[in-house]
Design a protein around this motif. Structure first.
Motif, mmCIF file in Angstrom:
data_model
loop_
_atom_site.group_PDB
_atom_site.id
_atom_site.type_symbol
_atom_site.label_atom_id
_atom_site.label_comp_id
_atom_site.label_asym_id
_atom_site.label_seq_id
_atom_site.Cartn_x
_atom_site.Cartn_y
_atom_site.Cartn_z
ATOM 1 N N ASP A 52 0.831 -1.201 0.000
ATOM 2 C CA ASP A 52 0.000 0.000 0.000
ATOM 3 C C ASP A 52 0.872 1.259 0.000
ATOM 4 O O ASP A 52 0.592 2.231 -0.715
ATOM 5 C CB ASP A 52 -0.917 -0.009 1.220
ATOM 6 C CG ASP A 52 -1.941 1.121 1.194
ATOM 7 O OD1 ASP A 52 -2.721 1.194 0.228
ATOM 8 O OD2 ASP A 52 -1.950 1.935 2.137
ATOM 9 N N HIS A 53 1.949 1.228 0.779
ATOM 10 C CA HIS A 53 2.871 2.373 0.812
ATOM 11 C C HIS A 53 3.522 2.587 -0.549
ATOM 12 O O HIS A 53 3.604 3.724 -1.041
ATOM 13 C CB HIS A 53 3.949 2.130 1.873
ATOM 14 C CG HIS A 53 5.069 3.129 1.826
ATOM 15 N ND1 HIS A 53 4.934 4.428 2.261
ATOM 16 C CD2 HIS A 53 6.350 3.015 1.353
ATOM 17 C CE1 HIS A 53 6.071 5.078 2.086
ATOM 18 N NE2 HIS A 53 6.949 4.245 1.532
ATOM 19 N N GLN A 54 3.967 1.516 -1.173
ATOM 20 C CA GLN A 54 4.629 1.636 -2.472
ATOM 21 C C GLN A 54 3.664 2.124 -3.550
ATOM 22 O O GLN A 54 4.054 2.885 -4.446
ATOM 23 C CB GLN A 54 5.236 0.291 -2.888
ATOM 24 C CG GLN A 54 6.414 -0.158 -2.034
ATOM 25 C CD GLN A 54 7.593 0.785 -2.141
ATOM 26 O OE1 GLN A 54 7.810 1.414 -3.182
ATOM 27 N NE2 GLN A 54 8.365 0.895 -1.077
ATOM 28 N N HIS A 56 1.348 4.249 -3.184
ATOM 29 C CA HIS A 56 1.157 5.688 -3.018
ATOM 30 C C HIS A 56 2.354 6.510 -3.487
ATOM 31 O O HIS A 56 2.274 7.736 -3.542
ATOM 32 C CB HIS A 56 0.827 6.020 -1.556
ATOM 33 C CG HIS A 56 -0.588 5.711 -1.171
ATOM 34 N ND1 HIS A 56 -0.989 4.457 -0.766
ATOM 35 C CD2 HIS A 56 -1.711 6.479 -1.178
ATOM 36 C CE1 HIS A 56 -2.293 4.478 -0.505
ATOM 37 N NE2 HIS A 56 -2.751 5.683 -0.764
ATOM 38 N N THR A 57 3.455 5.845 -3.857
ATOM 39 C CA THR A 57 4.591 6.596 -4.399
ATOM 40 C C THR A 57 4.313 7.065 -5.820
ATOM 41 O O THR A 57 4.965 7.983 -6.312
ATOM 42 C CB THR A 57 5.870 5.741 -4.408
ATOM 43 O OG1 THR A 57 5.708 4.636 -5.318
ATOM 44 C CG2 THR A 57 6.179 5.214 -3.009
#
Length: 230
Positions: A52-54, A56-57
């Motif tokens: 999920d973090h990746q 959002h990049t």
């Protein structure tokens, strides 16, 4: 400037099917699969929070990752992410193995520099971005982080084409049949730039670009997947 390689923790997945996938998601992970490099597909799981973090990049699918499975490390690049149709969070991810000297097709973002040095923009013109990302094919170890476009000296009516962008060695655009437009400097009103047909070119091209780009990207992705699975 080349994109960095990021390491992700992964685990081998024993159970398949919907029941196995639901069990994985309850544990805070996402089911996935690694394929390619002339090896059998391998079901895996990865941490939901990391994926999920990746995502959002904004450049998840143009990033090379190293998957660490109990010390065994595999170099991969994401090829497909499935999202929940209602809540829009990731529910499955496909990775492609990257062998030695592997080439990949990715989309690299464009950065526009020196807007204050553009006479056209100073006079009230608008930067009309036709392509925020450039589709290219390049070595997996040399994926550019971004491309820079210098706006210095550009007037209303000027266009920036792919031929005016300096690409690193080994990096080639996947669109090869024309010198496609990346951006234009468009006038806000007719008297701010060229008149008649010449004035209409930047706006007309930009208006048609989103639809054309969508069709091109769909075809490019189909061709890319066909090549990769060979």
């Amino acid at each position: 400037m080349m994109a960095e390689v990021t390491e992700l923790k992964a685990w081998a997945r024993e159970r398949s099917g919907k029941g196995g996938a639901r069990s994985v998601r309850r544990d805070g992970r996402i089911p996935g699969v690694i394929y390619g490099d002339k090896k059998n597909p391998q079901p895996i799981t990865v941490e939901y929070a990391a994926i999920d973090h990746q995502l959002h990049t904004g450049h998840f699918q143009s990033t090379v990752f190293v998957l660490d499975m109990d010390g065994a490390k595999t170099r991969v690049i994401p090829r497909d992410v499935q999202l929940d149709p209602v809540r829009d969070f990731p529910i499955h991810v496909d990775f492609m193995r990257l062998g030695k000297d592997a080439l990949v097709s990715v989309e690299v973002p464009v950065r526009f520099l020196n807007e204050a040095a553009s006479p056209g923009l100073k006079r009230g013109g608008m930067l009309n971005v036709v392509r925020h990302d450039i589709p290219v094919r390049c070595p997996a170890d040399a994926i550019p982080d971004h491309f820079d476009v210098d706006l210095t000296g550009l007037e209303i009516g000027d266009s920036i084409h792919i031929s005016s962008i300096t690409l690193p060695e080994g990096v080639r655009p996947t669109i090869t049949d024309r010198d496609f437009t990346v951006a234009t400097i468009a006038g806000r009103t007719a008297d701010e730039g060229p008149t008649g047909a010449a004035a209409a070119v930047p706006g007309a091209e930009a208006a048609a670009a989103p639809a054309a780009a969508g069709e091109e990207k769909g075809k490019e992705k189909k061709d890319e997947k066909a090549k990769e699975k060979k």
